[in-house]
Design a protein around this motif. Structure first.
Motif, short mmCIF file in Angstrom:
data_model
loop_
_atom_site.label_atom_id
_atom_site.label_comp_id
_atom_site.label_asym_id
_atom_site.label_seq_id
_atom_site.Cartn_x
_atom_site.Cartn_y
_atom_site.Cartn_z
N GLY A 1 -32.89 -29.44 0.37
CA GLY A 1 -34.13 -29.57 0.64
C GLY A 1 -35.30 -29.55 -0.71
O GLY A 1 -36.25 -29.91 -0.68
N LEU A 2 -34.59 -28.67 -1.77
CA LEU A 2 -35.31 -28.32 -2.87
C LEU A 2 -35.38 -29.73 -3.77
O LEU A 2 -36.03 -29.71 -4.97
N GLU A 3 -34.33 -30.77 -3.62
CA GLU A 3 -34.29 -31.65 -4.61
C GLU A 3 -35.62 -32.38 -4.74
O GLU A 3 -36.00 -32.87 -3.75
N TRP A 4 -35.95 -32.44 -5.97
CA TRP A 4 -37.61 -32.98 -6.01
C TRP A 4 -37.43 -34.53 -6.33
O TRP A 4 -38.84 -35.19 -6.11
N ASP A 5 -36.48 -34.93 -7.15
CA ASP A 5 -36.73 -36.41 -7.44
C ASP A 5 -35.22 -37.14 -7.21
O ASP A 5 -35.28 -38.43 -7.90
N SER A 6 -34.37 -36.82 -6.44
CA SER A 6 -33.24 -37.30 -6.43
C SER A 6 -33.37 -38.64 -5.54
O SER A 6 -34.37 -38.61 -4.53
N GLU A 7 -32.52 -39.77 -5.39
CA GLU A 7 -32.69 -40.81 -4.66
C GLU A 7 -32.09 -40.34 -3.20
O GLU A 7 -32.84 -40.79 -2.21
N ARG A 8 -31.07 -39.45 -3.25
CA ARG A 8 -30.65 -38.91 -1.92
C ARG A 8 -31.83 -38.52 -1.04
O ARG A 8 -31.85 -38.54 0.39
N THR A 9 -32.68 -37.94 -1.70
CA THR A 9 -33.87 -37.22 -0.74
C THR A 9 -34.94 -38.01 -1.00
O THR A 9 -36.33 -37.55 -0.54
#
Lengths: 361, 394
Positions: free
Chosen positions: B347-355
């Motif tokens: 939930g914390l990932e800020w700029d990944s494609e995954r999110t």
């Protein structure tokens, strides 16, 4: 949900009856005189005459078959007035259990007696300090029951005990005569000044029901739903009394209701009470309609109502200040009943845990 | 077959035939919502076709009168349409402030001329509206607004600054609160006016939020000419319109969360990330928190149902809308907190494609604005305590 005309009439007439014949002062009086029966007999008689004891009893057995919404409306007024009767034990738990799982003979014997007010019935489920009907300790073997039960509401005045026990790997309700040899009843007056009992069973004859498992499940569901309505009514009354106090009590030269710290807490409490009430009525209606998610709704309603009633009781005492701590003033009775009613048939944590399980997590 | 059943059958058949397959799945994020307007770039042919077909039917605004481009449906029919759309997961074809805010205001307070001028382009998704209410020094205390409109005979000249104007940089027209009588007391002397955002003297500057997104703008008016017939309701009585709309806005908060969590239950989501033991979520604390939230949500929904039923019976929603606004937004904030608890580091990932570029964290942060915009939670509690509970003023 919205009440239909019939339900609205019932609510109005019950509200009058409870306010006239079952006010908080009666609870105080029963407590102070250590009343041997522990409930308001003239009120119970008036409820018999109004047909309220038979509210869940089918018409063929002399009741009015009004459904759980009707029972909830009665309970709501009981909550508002803290009226003391065997309504929950007998008219709700007893009637629901016998209607759902009693044999024809058992129904014919006990259901009319409930409606006529000639029998008091007590449900015995809890083996320990907490409500855990999934792990019953009491056992039935070869037709005899052994075990110990607590928080048996109206247990010391009951004419019939409905006892939850395991037999093999099945849990079910059994009919037990409280006067039978091997039954030991200890009256345990609770903090809310109401009747309960600890009852020991040492090899006592237990009469099976046609479907004792359904009787247990139905009684627990009905009882929790009706308790949610009672606790909501209690919370509403505690809130309204407190709101009235905020509008009359002066400190620092002004009404304490002008202080924003109290205004916002009162506003939050009013919303919580309204939500508790709306969910309780919706859950009762879901049971009457046989909705798929009725069990979820009842567990949610009981959990919510238990929390809100306790919050309302605590806020009521706090906002009344010193006078709220005195026995002479009635507000403390609401806090006590909120705690006891919340504990009965599963506290908020228990209900939330079961709710989560039904929701698949 | 009753008329309503007949209507349901026809609606179902029409939706089956006309709703493109791509438009039959929940939004992956709010970015996929169709806002319409002159500057709108459709994200797919399906999105365009779906909006146009629904607009032809009048179903972009199902309950507005047909003569203004709406569907002319009754409350019951509109509910059937909503149910049938939900059944196939049909997306909202188009929506913006024109539908949920200006339209209801025009229908209640607008002149016939203004209704005919503005409602049909809203229904067709041609004009996207924004709302000019708050100012740097008029937030919770909205009625202290200072943007002024000077009477120049056949037109007004507007000068001042608005803030928190949602999508001002993407909108075509604005409905705006301006002071038309500076001598009058605070709540009097305000008017509700409409003008084109392409007018000379209008400029906008996006505000970057903690979520990294910029749904709001600062909006500046420098000698903007506004035609005099563009006043909704009476001159100097704009506060009545604004108050009506605020109530209307708060009413529309029915508890269904926006964005990623729309239509998603937290239990299964949490199970995916924290795992299960003996059929229960492996995190007992999170499990209890989710159960409490769902119970509170259920209770809130029961109250919403009750208040709506009473409103239909003629008792009106009135100040109850503050109760709905308060609990609806507070619940939503809790919901996003629990989502973040469940998702852990993902939930914390800020700029990944995954999110999808930090969708979770951004929506979590965005939800914090719910209890500020449209009246803060504290303002709502003030309304409840004074107007519903009758507690005295200090």
């Amino acid at each position: 949900m919205k009440l239909n005309d019939e339900q609205q009439m019932l609510q109005d007439s019950v509200a009058r009856l409870m306010a006239d014949k079952g006010p908080v002062s009666h609870l105080r009086q029963l407590r102070d005189e250590h009343h041997d029966k522990g409930y308001d007999e003239p009120l119970w008689q008036a409820m018999v005459e109004a047909g309220l004891t038979g509210i869940l009893v089918p018409e063929e057995h002399g009741g009015i078959g009004f459904g759980l919404v009707g029972a909830g409306l009665v309970a709501r007024e009981i909550g508002r007035n803290l009226s003391v009767t065997p309504f929950l034990s007998t008219a709700v738990l007893g009637a629901a259990a016998l209607s759902a799982g009693g044999s024809d003979e058992q129904k014919a014997k006990w259901l009319p007696a409930i409606a006529e007010g000639t029998a008091i019935i007590a449900l015995a489920v809890d083996d320990g300090a907490k409500h855990r009907p999934e792990r019953l300790q009491a056992r039935v073997e070869g037709g005899t029951l052994s075990g110990e039960k607590r928080l048996v509401l109206d247990g010391h005045v009951a004419d019939l005990l409905l006892v939850a026990a395991g037999e093999g790997d099945q849990a079910a309700l059994y009919l037990v005569d409280p006067k039978a040899d091997g039954v030991t009843v200890e009256r345990t007056v609770m903090a809310d000044s109401r009747n309960a009992a600890r009852i020991r069973f040492d090899g006592v004859p237990a009469e099976a029901m046609a479907d004792g498992a359904a009787a247990l499940a139905t009684a627990l569901r009905a009882g929790r739903a009706v308790l949610a309505a009672e606790l909501s009514g209690l919370a509403l009354e505690a809130f309204e009394r407190t709101l009235g106090y905020l509008k009359e009590r002066k400190q620092f030269g002004r009404l304490i209701g002008t202080f924003q710290a109290l205004q916002h807490r009162a506003a939050q409490l009013s919303g919580e009470v309204a939500m508790s009430e709306a969910l309780a009525m919706q859950a009762l209606d879901a049971c009457d309609r046989g909705a798929d998610d009725a069990d979820q709704q009842v567990l949610a309603a009981k959990a919510k109502a238990a929390r809100v009633a306790l919050l309302a009781g605590q806020e009521a005492v706090q906002m009344h200040g010193g006078i709220g701590m005195t026995d002479e003033f009635d507000i403390g009775f609401f806090l006590k009943r909120a705690r006891a009613g919340g504990e009965t048939l599963g506290d908020a944590n228990y209900c939330a845990d079961r709710f989560a399980a039904l929701r698949g997590y | 077959m009753s008329d309503l059943e007949q209507f349901r059958a026809e609606t179902r058949a029409w939706l089956e035939a006309n709703c493109p397959e791509e438009m039959r799945q929940p939004l992956k994020s709010q970015a996929e919502h169709c806002w319409g307007g002159r500057k709108w770039q459709f994200q797919s042919e399906a999105q365009k076709v779906w909006m146009e077909r629904m607009a032809d039917k009048g179903w972009t605004a199902p309950q507005w009168p047909k003569e203004y481009g709406g569907g002319g449906l009754s409350q019951e029919e509109a509910e059937v349409l909503a149910e049938e759309m939900k059944r196939i997961n049909a997306r909202t074809p188009v929506s913006n402030f024109g539908f949920w805010m200006l339209g209801p205001a025009l229908l209640k307070f607008g002149s016939e001329e203004l209704k005919r001028e503005h409602l049909p382009p809203i229904c067709r998704g041609e004009i996207r509206w924004c709302q000019g209410y708050s100012e740097p020094n008029a937030g919770s205390d909205l009625a202290s607004l200072q943007t002024r409109a000077e009477d120049k005979g056949d037109h007004f000249v507007v000068n001042g600054q608005k803030i928190w104007t949602s999508y001002a940089d993407k909108a075509d027209w604005i409905f705006c609160l301006v002071r038309t009588d500076p001598q009058a007391t605070k709540h009097n002397g305000i008017s509700f006016v409409l003008f084109d955002m392409e007018s000379e003297g209008v400029s906008t500057r996006p505000i970057e939020l903690i979520s990294g997104e910029s749904p709001f703008c600062e909006t500046f008016f420098d000698d903007v000419k506004v035609d005099k017939h563009q006043v909704v309701g009476e001159l100097n009585r704009g506060w009545d319109v604004a108050k009506y709309l605020l109530t209307h806005e708060r009413n529309n908060i029915g508890g269904e969360p926006p964005g990623f969590l729309k239509g998603r239950a937290l239990g299964p989501l949490a199970a995916e990330y924290v795992g299960t033991e003996h059929g229960k979520l492996a995190d007992a604390g999170l499990r209890a928190d989710i159960a409490d939230l769902e119970i509170d949500h259920m209770a809130f929904q029961a109250l919403v149902g009750k208040i709506r039923a009473e409103a239909e019976a003629g008792q009106g929603v009135g100040a109850q809308s503050a109760v709905l606004k308060y609990y609806g937004t507070e619940l939503n904030k809790r919901r996003y907190e629990l989502m973040m608890d469940a998702l852990g580091s993902e939930g914390l990932e800020w700029d990944s494609e995954r999110t999808q570029g930090g969708l979770f964290a951004r929506e979590w942060l965005r939800s914090k604005g719910n209890s500020i915009e449209g009246g803060t939670s504290e303002v709502m509690l003030g309304i409840v305590s004074k107007r519903l509970l009758g507690l005295p003023d200090a």
